[in-house]
Write a protein that holds these residues in place. Sequence first.
Motif, PDB file in Angstrom:
ATOM      1  N   LYS A  73       5.330  -5.429   8.988  1.00  0.00           N
ATOM      2  CA  LYS A  73       6.730  -4.491   8.635  1.00  0.00           C
ATOM      3  C   LYS A  73       6.510  -3.671   7.261  1.00  0.00           C
ATOM      4  CE  LYS A  73      11.008  -2.030   8.517  1.00  0.00           C
ATOM      5  NZ  LYS A  73      12.491  -2.886   7.862  1.00  0.00           N
ATOM      6  N   THR A  74       6.322  -4.396   6.382  1.00  0.00           N
ATOM      7  CA  THR A  74       6.436  -5.229   4.859  1.00  0.00           C
ATOM      8  C   THR A  74       4.573  -3.908   4.471  1.00  0.00           C
ATOM      9  OG1 THR A  74       7.254  -6.844   3.869  1.00  0.00           O
ATOM     10  CG2 THR A  74       5.715  -6.096   2.837  1.00  0.00           C
ATOM     11  N   LEU A  75       3.409  -4.752   5.375  1.00  0.00           N
ATOM     12  CA  LEU A  75       2.331  -3.989   4.888  1.00  0.00           C
ATOM     13  C   LEU A  75       2.056  -1.941   5.722  1.00  0.00           C
ATOM     14  CD1 LEU A  75      -0.284  -7.195   5.604  1.00  0.00           C
ATOM     15  CD2 LEU A  75       1.084  -5.630   3.856  1.00  0.00           C
ATOM     16  N   ARG A  76       2.532  -2.252   7.022  1.00  0.00           N
ATOM     17  CA  ARG A  76       2.734  -0.918   7.531  1.00  0.00           C
ATOM     18  C   ARG A  76       3.276   0.307   6.225  1.00  0.00           C
ATOM     19  NH1 ARG A  76       7.203  -1.434  11.580  1.00  0.00           N
ATOM     20  NH2 ARG A  76       6.156  -3.429  12.793  1.00  0.00           N
ATOM     21  N   THR A  77       4.117   0.162   5.302  1.00  0.00           N
ATOM     22  CA  THR A  77       3.720   0.956   3.817  1.00  0.00           C
ATOM     23  C   THR A  77       2.741   1.451   3.532  1.00  0.00           C
ATOM     24  OG1 THR A  77       4.185  -0.708   2.432  1.00  0.00           O
ATOM     25  CG2 THR A  77       6.307  -0.298   3.147  1.00  0.00           C
ATOM     26  N   VAL A  78       1.653   0.396   3.269  1.00  0.00           N
ATOM     27  CA  VAL A  78       0.519   0.697   3.234  1.00  0.00           C
ATOM     28  C   VAL A  78      -0.571   1.709   4.724  1.00  0.00           C
ATOM     29  CG1 VAL A  78       0.040  -0.057   0.966  1.00  0.00           C
ATOM     30  CG2 VAL A  78      -0.049  -1.101   2.699  1.00  0.00           C
ATOM     31  N   GLY A  79      -0.661   1.103   5.456  1.00  0.00           N
ATOM     32  CA  GLY A  79      -0.438   2.124   6.943  1.00  0.00           C
ATOM     33  C   GLY A  79      -2.110   0.613   7.735  1.00  0.00           C
ATOM     34  N   CYS A  80      -1.629  -0.332   7.244  1.00  0.00           N
ATOM     35  CA  CYS A  80      -2.327  -1.606   7.917  1.00  0.00           C
ATOM     36  C   CYS A  80      -3.272  -1.083   9.011  1.00  0.00           C
ATOM     37  CB  CYS A  80      -0.983  -2.536   8.053  1.00  0.00           C
ATOM     38  SG  CYS A  80      -2.263  -4.537   8.847  1.00  0.00           S
ATOM     39  N   ALA A  81      -4.281  -1.083   9.493  1.00  0.00           N
ATOM     40  CA  ALA A  81      -4.964  -0.608  10.042  1.00  0.00           C
ATOM     41  C   ALA A  81      -6.232  -1.300  10.787  1.00  0.00           C
ATOM     42  CB  ALA A  81      -5.534  -0.001   9.643  1.00  0.00           C
ATOM     43  N   HIS A  82      -6.423  -2.415   9.891  1.00  0.00           N
ATOM     44  CA  HIS A  82      -7.734  -3.663  11.639  1.00  0.00           C
ATOM     45  C   HIS A  82      -7.294  -4.759  10.682  1.00  0.00           C
ATOM     46  CE1 HIS A  82      -9.212  -0.287  13.689  1.00  0.00           C
ATOM     47  NE2 HIS A  82      -9.024   0.253  12.274  1.00  0.00           N
ATOM     48  N   VAL A  83      -7.143  -5.804  11.388  1.00  0.00           N
ATOM     49  CA  VAL A  83      -7.260  -7.270  11.057  1.00  0.00           C
ATOM     50  C   VAL A  83      -8.616  -7.715  11.529  1.00  0.00           C
ATOM     51  CG1 VAL A  83      -6.090  -9.303  10.682  1.00  0.00           C
ATOM     52  CG2 VAL A  83      -4.239  -7.020  10.171  1.00  0.00           C
ATOM     53  N   LEU A  84      -9.118  -9.082  10.157  1.00  0.00           N
ATOM     54  CA  LEU A  84     -10.278  -9.815  10.781  1.00  0.00           C
ATOM     55  C   LEU A  84     -10.323 -11.220  10.645  1.00  0.00           C
ATOM     56  CD1 LEU A  84     -13.108  -7.898   9.910  1.00  0.00           C
ATOM     57  CD2 LEU A  84     -12.064  -7.641  12.151  1.00  0.00           C
ATOM     58  N   ARG A  85      -9.664 -11.995  11.043  1.00  0.00           N
ATOM     59  CA  ARG A  85      -9.622 -13.201  11.154  1.00  0.00           C
ATOM     60  C   ARG A  85     -10.401 -14.470  11.376  1.00  0.00           C
ATOM     61  NH1 ARG A  85      -3.741 -15.063  14.046  1.00  0.00           N
ATOM     62  NH2 ARG A  85      -4.640 -13.537  15.514  1.00  0.00           N
ATOM     63  N   ALA A  86     -10.191 -15.651  11.159  1.00  0.00           N
ATOM     64  CA  ALA A  86     -11.473 -16.667  11.325  1.00  0.00           C
ATOM     65  C   ALA A  86     -10.606 -17.703  11.855  1.00  0.00           C
ATOM     66  CB  ALA A  86     -12.897 -16.563  10.602  1.00  0.00           C
ATOM     67  N   THR A  87     -10.578 -19.116  12.032  1.00  0.00           N
ATOM     68  CA  THR A  87     -10.048 -20.306  11.897  1.00  0.00           C
ATOM     69  C   THR A  87     -11.454 -21.629  11.475  1.00  0.00           C
ATOM     70  OG1 THR A  87      -7.922 -19.928  13.649  1.00  0.00           O
ATOM     71  CG2 THR A  87      -8.937 -22.223  13.187  1.00  0.00           C
ATOM     72  N   TYR A  88     -10.808 -21.873  10.391  1.00  0.00           N
ATOM     73  CA  TYR A  88     -12.203 -23.362   9.721  1.00  0.00           C
ATOM     74  C   TYR A  88     -10.888 -24.342   9.971  1.00  0.00           C
ATOM     75  CZ  TYR A  88     -14.988 -19.656   7.273  1.00  0.00           C
ATOM     76  OH  TYR A  88     -15.954 -18.093   7.677  1.00  0.00           O
ATOM     77  N   THR A  89     -12.438 -25.382  10.354  1.00  0.00           N
ATOM     78  CA  THR A  89     -11.314 -26.607  10.292  1.00  0.00           C
ATOM     79  C   THR A  89     -11.875 -28.046   7.795  1.00  0.00           C
ATOM     80  OG1 THR A  89     -11.129 -29.119  10.915  1.00  0.00           O
ATOM     81  CG2 THR A  89     -13.609 -27.634  11.616  1.00  0.00           C
ATOM     82  N   ASP A  90     -11.476 -28.292   7.868  1.00  0.00           N
ATOM     83  CA  ASP A  90     -12.236 -29.060   6.461  1.00  0.00           C
ATOM     84  C   ASP A  90     -13.293 -30.117   7.170  1.00  0.00           C
ATOM     85  OD1 ASP A  90      -9.975 -30.977   7.631  1.00  0.00           O
ATOM     86  OD2 ASP A  90     -10.487 -32.155   6.100  1.00  0.00           O
ATOM     87  N   ALA A  91     -14.302 -30.771   5.870  1.00  0.00           N
ATOM     88  CA  ALA A  91     -15.511 -31.657   6.142  1.00  0.00           C
ATOM     89  C   ALA A  91     -15.045 -33.133   7.444  1.00  0.00           C
ATOM     90  CB  ALA A  91     -15.999 -32.408   5.225  1.00  0.00           C
TER      91      ALA A  91
END
Length: 213
Positions: free
Chosen positions: A60-78
């Motif tokens: 909701k907070t980011l809707r004020t700037v028109g959140c349009a697309h989100v890209l995500r990835a998940t990582y693990t440490d060594a």
Amino acid sequence: ARSAYTVGREAWHSIPVDTLFPRTLKGDGTGPGGADRVWTRLAVAPEGGCADALDPLLAKTLRTVGCAHVLRATYTDATASSVTTVGLAFTEADTDAMRALGARFADQHLDRRTDLLPRTYPVQDSPAASFGARQRASWSVHVLTEIPVVAFAVTGFADGRASTPPQPADRAMADGATTPAAQAGLGHEAKGLADGVERALRTHVADLTERPR
């Protein structure tokens, strides 16, 4: 030359995913005590919106700037002992709106509120298989102002243990912090991965901005 804001809005589909989220990401000096870190990508999430990637109040907070697309990835440490979902939220805002959002985050400490968290992206048959909402141990949210993007990361233990309440990365990284997240360096994991992905985005947006049309 195109503006950084024009290029930034298009970056979610114009920059290859392996550039934004490398299969292996190095974090020189980003661990506790300046230790080096190396993270391995487990999976990239399908492109989605803020509602998929962020808790409701943060979306909701980011809707004020028109959140349009989100890209995500998940990582693990060594050591495969921690897992982190890192992401980029691309907005439709102009410079003034992004600066206003950044000021709001700073003035109201929105990046420290436990009801304004990124969501995890669990990955089946991996160290992140049980990485859910209750496993979130530390997180980072950073509003960029030179391009219309909000970078974020959320991290937890790979063994699926619950972490309540989660601790913002800056507090988990503070000298003398004694929470499990702090002692395991999870604040460093969240901030290090978020900074690495953000740095890759900045570099490639700058390169694309300087190219002639």
